[in-house]
Design a protein around this motif. Structure first.
Motif, PDB file in Angstrom:
ATOM      1  N   THR A 211       0.845  -1.180   0.000  1.00 29.74           N
ATOM      2  CA  THR A 211       0.000   0.000   0.000  1.00 29.74           C
ATOM      3  C   THR A 211       0.887   1.238   0.000  1.00 29.74           C
ATOM      4  O   THR A 211       2.081   1.176   0.245  1.00 29.74           O
ATOM      5  CB  THR A 211      -0.892   0.026   1.249  1.00 29.74           C
ATOM      6  N   ILE A 212       0.271   2.340  -0.248  1.00 19.50           N
ATOM      7  CA  ILE A 212       0.979   3.614  -0.175  1.00 19.50           C
ATOM      8  C   ILE A 212       1.108   3.989   1.293  1.00 19.50           C
ATOM      9  O   ILE A 212       0.143   3.930   2.047  1.00 19.50           O
ATOM     10  CB  ILE A 212       0.207   4.706  -0.945  1.00 19.50           C
ATOM     11  N   ILE A 213       2.315   4.354   1.696  1.00 20.78           N
ATOM     12  CA  ILE A 213       2.552   4.815   3.055  1.00 20.78           C
ATOM     13  C   ILE A 213       2.632   6.330   2.988  1.00 20.78           C
ATOM     14  O   ILE A 213       3.566   6.891   2.409  1.00 20.78           O
ATOM     15  CB  ILE A 213       3.849   4.228   3.636  1.00 20.78           C
ATOM     16  N   GLU A 214       1.622   6.977   3.522  1.00 16.41           N
ATOM     17  CA  GLU A 214       1.544   8.434   3.472  1.00 16.41           C
ATOM     18  C   GLU A 214       2.274   9.045   4.656  1.00 16.41           C
ATOM     19  O   GLU A 214       2.126   8.597   5.783  1.00 16.41           O
ATOM     20  CB  GLU A 214       0.082   8.898   3.490  1.00 16.41           C
TER      21      GLU A 214
ATOM     22  N   ALA B 142       9.600   3.386  -3.906  1.00 11.95           N
ATOM     23  CA  ALA B 142       9.775   4.684  -4.542  1.00 11.95           C
ATOM     24  C   ALA B 142       9.407   5.762  -3.525  1.00 11.95           C
ATOM     25  O   ALA B 142       8.462   5.596  -2.755  1.00 11.95           O
ATOM     26  CB  ALA B 142       8.871   4.804  -5.766  1.00 11.95           C
ATOM     27  N   ILE B 143      10.164   6.829  -3.510  1.00 12.28           N
ATOM     28  CA  ILE B 143       9.818   7.997  -2.709  1.00 12.28           C
ATOM     29  C   ILE B 143       9.085   8.957  -3.638  1.00 12.28           C
ATOM     30  O   ILE B 143       9.594   9.308  -4.707  1.00 12.28           O
ATOM     31  CB  ILE B 143      11.071   8.692  -2.145  1.00 12.28           C
ATOM     32  N   TYR B 144       7.892   9.330  -3.236  1.00 16.19           N
ATOM     33  CA  TYR B 144       7.123  10.311  -3.993  1.00 16.19           C
ATOM     34  C   TYR B 144       6.999  11.581  -3.180  1.00 16.19           C
ATOM     35  O   TYR B 144       6.856  11.535  -1.957  1.00 16.19           O
ATOM     36  CB  TYR B 144       5.724   9.766  -4.306  1.00 16.19           C
TER      37      TYR B 144
ATOM     38  N   ARG C 255       5.867   4.242  -2.044  1.00 15.51           N
ATOM     39  CA  ARG C 255       5.024   3.389  -2.876  1.00 15.51           C
ATOM     40  C   ARG C 255       5.870   2.289  -3.497  1.00 15.51           C
ATOM     41  O   ARG C 255       7.081   2.431  -3.623  1.00 15.51           O
ATOM     42  CB  ARG C 255       4.390   4.202  -4.001  1.00 15.51           C
ATOM     43  N   ASN C 256       5.226   1.243  -3.953  1.00 11.26           N
ATOM     44  CA  ASN C 256       5.946   0.216  -4.702  1.00 11.26           C
ATOM     45  C   ASN C 256       6.544   0.843  -5.953  1.00 11.26           C
ATOM     46  O   ASN C 256       5.909   1.676  -6.601  1.00 11.26           O
ATOM     47  CB  ASN C 256       5.003  -0.911  -5.113  1.00 11.26           C
TER      48      ASN C 256
ATOM     49  N   LEU D 232       9.339   7.225   7.706  1.00 13.08           N
ATOM     50  CA  LEU D 232       8.266   6.332   7.268  1.00 13.08           C
ATOM     51  C   LEU D 232       8.749   4.894   7.136  1.00 13.08           C
ATOM     52  O   LEU D 232       8.078   3.959   7.598  1.00 13.08           O
ATOM     53  CB  LEU D 232       7.696   6.804   5.930  1.00 13.08           C
ATOM     54  N   MET D 233       9.899   4.709   6.509  1.00 12.45           N
ATOM     55  CA  MET D 233      10.415   3.360   6.298  1.00 12.45           C
ATOM     56  C   MET D 233      10.742   2.689   7.633  1.00 12.45           C
ATOM     57  O   MET D 233      10.386   1.526   7.848  1.00 12.45           O
ATOM     58  CB  MET D 233      11.649   3.389   5.402  1.00 12.45           C
TER      59      MET D 233
END
Length: 176
Positions: free
Chosen positions: A5-8, A69-71, A16-17, A115-116
């Protein structure tokens, strides 16, 4: 650790993946000698679209551990990964990352690291995360320290990069 999932996070940062569609942006951002300078030699320079596609495919197979990926505000900005260790070190993971230069000095990497690590500590048996930082990369060290990482030691002249020897600083964070 399965991150599907997206980790906000805060300030427009999310993990994100890695997807095949990230290859173009990844190859543009990664093709920067200032990024390659701070990473192990396995990170190529120049960095081509073919390199990005290869990396993404291997990440999707799990070759780079837990790779995301870091967005930043819906734009691809970089990559972060945790590489679980083996045997007696199986409770430990190494964190690695890079961020495209247009995104530097905005707190994005500090948030991505937070986050990670938070996700790893809450979703896995990992209790220790460490990073090796080349002595001249003070911004990487600062992002780790802002997340509670502590300098554990310095390996003198351990890194040979561009025919120069540098110290490597080791930082670690323990699950509280």
């Amino acid at each position: 650790m399965d991150i599907n999932t997206i980790i906000e996070g805060a300030h427009g940062v999310s993990l994100r993946n890695l997807e095949r569609g990230d290859a173009d942006a990844m190859s543009v951002l990664a093709n920067n000698p200032a990024i390659a300078r701070n990473l192990r030699n396995a990170f190529p320079h120049p960095y081509t679209r073919k390199d990005a596609v290869f990396y993404i495919e291997k990440a999707r197979e799990g070759a780079w551990g837990y790779c995301q990926a870091i967005y930043y505000e819906e734009a691809f900005a970089g990559v972060i990964n945790l590489m679980p260790q083996e045997d007696v070190y199986r409770h430990t993971a190494e964190i690695g990352y890079w961020l495209g230069e247009p995104y530097w000095h905005r707190g994005i990497m500090t948030e991505a690291i937070r986050l990670m690590c938070r996700h790893a500590f809450s979703q896995t048996g990992i209790i220790r995360i460490y990073a090796g930082v080349f002595s001249y990369n003070r911004y990487s060290a600062a992002a780790l320290v802002k997340n509670g990482f502590v300098l554990e030691g310095i390996r003198k002249k351990a890194v040979l990069k561009y025919n120069e020897l540098f110290d490597e600083h080791f930082y670690a964070l323990l699950k509280s």
